[in-house]
Write a protein that holds these residues in place. Sequence first.
Motif, PDB file in Angstrom:
ATOM      1  N   HIS A 124       0.788  -1.223   0.000  1.00  0.00           N
ATOM      2  CA  HIS A 124       0.000   0.000   0.000  1.00  0.00           C
ATOM      3  C   HIS A 124       0.822   1.276   0.000  1.00  0.00           C
ATOM      4  O   HIS A 124       0.289   2.346  -0.233  1.00  0.00           O
ATOM      5  N   PHE A 125       2.116   1.190   0.280  1.00  0.00           N
ATOM      6  CA  PHE A 125       2.952   2.387   0.345  1.00  0.00           C
ATOM      7  C   PHE A 125       4.090   2.265  -0.656  1.00  0.00           C
ATOM      8  O   PHE A 125       4.817   1.272  -0.651  1.00  0.00           O
ATOM      9  N   LEU A 126       4.244   3.256  -1.509  1.00  0.00           N
ATOM     10  CA  LEU A 126       5.304   3.255  -2.519  1.00  0.00           C
ATOM     11  C   LEU A 126       6.011   4.596  -2.504  1.00  0.00           C
ATOM     12  O   LEU A 126       5.373   5.641  -2.590  1.00  0.00           O
ATOM     13  N   PHE A 127       7.313   4.572  -2.409  1.00  0.00           N
ATOM     14  CA  PHE A 127       8.128   5.774  -2.438  1.00  0.00           C
ATOM     15  C   PHE A 127       8.668   5.945  -3.854  1.00  0.00           C
ATOM     16  O   PHE A 127       9.154   4.989  -4.453  1.00  0.00           O
ATOM     17  N   ALA A 128       8.569   7.153  -4.381  1.00  0.00           N
ATOM     18  CA  ALA A 128       9.075   7.437  -5.727  1.00  0.00           C
ATOM     19  C   ALA A 128       9.847   8.752  -5.706  1.00  0.00           C
ATOM     20  O   ALA A 128       9.575   9.630  -4.891  1.00  0.00           O
ATOM     21  N   TYR A 129      10.789   8.863  -6.603  1.00  0.00           N
ATOM     22  CA  TYR A 129      11.553  10.096  -6.745  1.00  0.00           C
ATOM     23  C   TYR A 129      11.888  10.286  -8.219  1.00  0.00           C
ATOM     24  O   TYR A 129      11.827   9.331  -8.999  1.00  0.00           O
ATOM     25  N   GLY A 130      12.226  11.494  -8.597  1.00  0.00           N
ATOM     26  CA  GLY A 130      12.568  11.718  -9.988  1.00  0.00           C
ATOM     27  C   GLY A 130      12.999  13.143 -10.275  1.00  0.00           C
ATOM     28  O   GLY A 130      12.971  14.018  -9.402  1.00  0.00           O
ATOM     29  N   LEU A 131      13.400  13.345 -11.503  1.00  0.00           N
ATOM     30  CA  LEU A 131      13.757  14.652 -12.030  1.00  0.00           C
ATOM     31  C   LEU A 131      12.719  15.055 -13.052  1.00  0.00           C
ATOM     32  O   LEU A 131      12.127  14.193 -13.704  1.00  0.00           O
ATOM     33  N   HIS A 132      12.504  16.348 -13.212  1.00  0.00           N
ATOM     34  CA  HIS A 132      11.551  16.796 -14.225  1.00  0.00           C
ATOM     35  C   HIS A 132      12.048  18.081 -14.879  1.00  0.00           C
ATOM     36  O   HIS A 132      12.867  18.805 -14.314  1.00  0.00           O
ATOM     37  N   LEU A 133      11.558  18.312 -16.067  1.00  0.00           N
ATOM     38  CA  LEU A 133      11.860  19.512 -16.827  1.00  0.00           C
ATOM     39  C   LEU A 133      10.537  20.184 -17.142  1.00  0.00           C
ATOM     40  O   LEU A 133       9.628  19.532 -17.662  1.00  0.00           O
ATOM     41  N   LYS A 134      10.394  21.468 -16.798  1.00  0.00           N
ATOM     42  CA  LYS A 134       9.150  22.196 -17.033  1.00  0.00           C
ATOM     43  C   LYS A 134       9.376  23.256 -18.089  1.00  0.00           C
ATOM     44  O   LYS A 134      10.410  23.920 -18.117  1.00  0.00           O
TER      45      LYS A 134
END
Length: 137
Positions: A124-134
């Motif tokens: 039920h718990f998921l950790f996510a991370y990332g980079l983004h370009l706007k």
Amino acid sequence: FYSVYKGGANTWSFGGEYLQTYKPYGAKGRIPVAQFTGEVGYNLHLLSDYSQTFHLYGGVSALGGYETVNWGKQLLPDGSIIQAEDAFIYGGAVTLSADIYLSDHVALGAHIKERFVFGNDTGHFLFAYGLHLKYQF
């Protein structure tokens, strides 16, 4: 994701996400778990520098979608059967993100997110991370 800026630099965000994780199996095996979700969220502007090139946001969102375990194949190569089934999922997330503006229209950012997902058999718990370009129009 698509974001709409509101007063005080707060934003509404709308978008879709694909997340693939792996559950350990046996000594060296892994079972893929993929989630396809749609998400709607609100991001509160927490902090920015004097020149407005750095912004920090905290957000909450609601999500819903579909999860598939081992791409729908329940039989593993060693003859074992996966008990977890594909399912429609729902839940929410909390996010912390930071943006650094490289120009008037382009920002580079990073985010961390904790997702709370229900309706599935895989956790039920998921950790996510990332980079983004706007890019802003």
